[in-house]
Design a protein around this motif. Sequence first.
Motif, PDB file in Angstrom:
ATOM      1  N   UNK A 143       0.794  -1.274   0.100  1.00 59.22           N
ATOM      2  CA  UNK A 143      -0.069  -0.119  -0.023  1.00 59.22           C
ATOM      3  C   UNK A 143       0.825   1.191   0.065  1.00 59.22           C
ATOM      4  N   UNK A 144       1.931   1.420   0.604  1.00 65.28           N
ATOM      5  CA  UNK A 144       2.807   2.529   0.714  1.00 65.28           C
ATOM      6  C   UNK A 144       3.488   2.692  -0.461  1.00 65.28           C
ATOM      7  N   UNK A 145       3.746   1.683  -1.294  1.00 69.10           N
ATOM      8  CA  UNK A 145       4.283   1.861  -2.570  1.00 69.10           C
ATOM      9  C   UNK A 145       3.326   2.250  -3.643  1.00 69.10           C
ATOM     10  N   UNK A 146       2.034   1.686  -3.550  1.00 65.09           N
ATOM     11  CA  UNK A 146       0.998   2.119  -4.351  1.00 65.09           C
ATOM     12  C   UNK A 146       0.736   3.610  -4.101  1.00 65.09           C
ATOM     13  N   UNK A 147       0.386   4.248  -3.007  1.00 64.07           N
ATOM     14  CA  UNK A 147       0.051   5.506  -2.791  1.00 64.07           C
ATOM     15  C   UNK A 147       1.169   6.409  -3.101  1.00 64.07           C
ATOM     16  N   UNK A 148       2.290   6.023  -2.665  1.00 61.41           N
ATOM     17  CA  UNK A 148       3.698   6.955  -3.199  1.00 61.41           C
ATOM     18  C   UNK A 148       3.527   7.080  -4.689  1.00 61.41           C
TER      19      UNK A 148
END
Lengths: 429, 159
Positions: free
Chosen positions: B136-141
């Motif tokens: 999720x962190x990667x996705x939103x970044x």
Amino acid sequence: MKYSSLYGGKVEVIPKVPVQSLEDFSIWYTPGVADVSLEISANCDESFRLTNRWNTIAVATNGTRVLGLGDIGPEASLPVMEGKALIFKYLGGVDAFPLPINASDPDKFIEVIKCVEPAFGGINLEDVRSPDCFYILERLTEELKIPVWHDDQLGTASATLAALINALKVVGKDPKEVEIVFFGAGASNIATANLLIRYGFDPGNMILIDSQGTLHPDRPDMDSLMLKNRWKYELAIKTNGRRVVGGLEEAVEGADVLIAASRPGPGVISRDHVSRMADSPIIFALANPVPEILPEEAYDAGAKIVATGRSDYPNQVNNSLIFPSVFRGALDVRATKITPEAMIAASRALAIFAQERGISETYIVPTMQEWEAYSRVAASVASELSSQGAARFPASYDEELERASKIISRARNLLESLISTGIVQRLSG
Amino acid sequence: MERVKIRVADISDVERIIELVIRQRRLNEEFDPLLKTSQSLVEAARSYMNEAIKGQRSVLIVAEDAGKIVGVLKADLVDRLFYEPSIEGILRDFYILPEYRRKGLGVRMVNEAIKTLRSLGAGLITAEFPSQHRIAVEFYNKLGFRPLISIYARQAEES
């Protein structure tokens, strides 16, 4: 047990240059060696030409899944690694160094292997638990400039593919059409499924089964798998086009091939399972020391072809048919990696070797005694890697065939002469 | 993936959404023991979704493939008393079935949700997910989000 203590281990390092007087050391060691060091310092790849690095690999493990014994620790894995090193030398002429590493943490293990890379022309990983082994292999393949091989995955996968190519030929079925059930979703079956897909088998026609049942994209534990075993997760999405839910009983219904690498039998696969399969069922029961179903039982239930990991039955699907020669070929061209295409080339070479001798229900792969098979596989691997740009010193098939035969027979002659001169004592009853 | 339709959910979708909401909670559970799901998970998910669909301050987007709901995104509108912009749209619940992932569907759903939230006055979009959820962190970044407020947790026993 008795022999291990008698011989004090299975392999040792012996010189390969003449030493007739102590003066000779000025050539082999200082001062003569300094120039060689400087040459390598100017170009690291020269280490493959000027030292024995080109023929030296590590048989590396962290001892987290030794044979069927589990996490017994790095020291306890040493006899197994020594045994592997012995096979490497005897069947492939490869100098293999047993290297248990005290690092059950995968990242730490990876760091150690990266640090010892300069000593070796290749790394053979052994007995590392799943799913750590996938992660370790993936990262080391990416980050090292020498071939990395995890035999429990890749050796088994290549040997299985070779056997399956021929088994399907014998029963006259098309690889693109057949339905394959994989019983067990550990290191070897996951690698085998992936290699088969690369070869051209249809993932939609495959069903993998683990301890929770058939893999499919809707399984409730998919998210957990995504985080903990991404390799199994990806196969769960790709395979099982029919969305078969359940266990082995449901999955084998109408299947053409059953590849089991699960837990020692007998009785893990039943006659009933075999009888539910399509016409001319092919059963690979690869658990050791006892296959999931005994061949006589499988034939009795209607199996057409049965293969096991055992040498006392026909059709032994054994890593030893693959790993010595894959490394022979890869090392001889100073490969930077072993590609899936090279693995397929190895499987094909092994399959064709058996075809030339006449395949049948009881002969789908060469036996370990058929020496010529090893150099043929080595030559196929070397020429494939050369054409893919994965070789520092590319070679043609014929060049490598000749070289591999020489190196392999030298290794056997070496041991024979050590035995005949009494330096290596014969086994006594 | 073009055949997957993205649309605003209606009351008839609730029963089919619940399973996805439950799967998402079980996924969250993987990241931290403090996200352990409760016994009443199923019932809670049902009333949570019913409320969201009836309320005025939630946006519910679903992805549908041949009549099957394959993804759900629930967002809430919240007033910001002290800051500008004054209305925040929070992406709170987001789940896509495994075989529909990594095909651009998530981005399409988030864009659809943002469009709807903007039309309802939101000037800021935020997303909530477990801190350890690296995917999720990667996705939103990748979508241009950055960390804004942190929630830290510990159990309430005496220290």
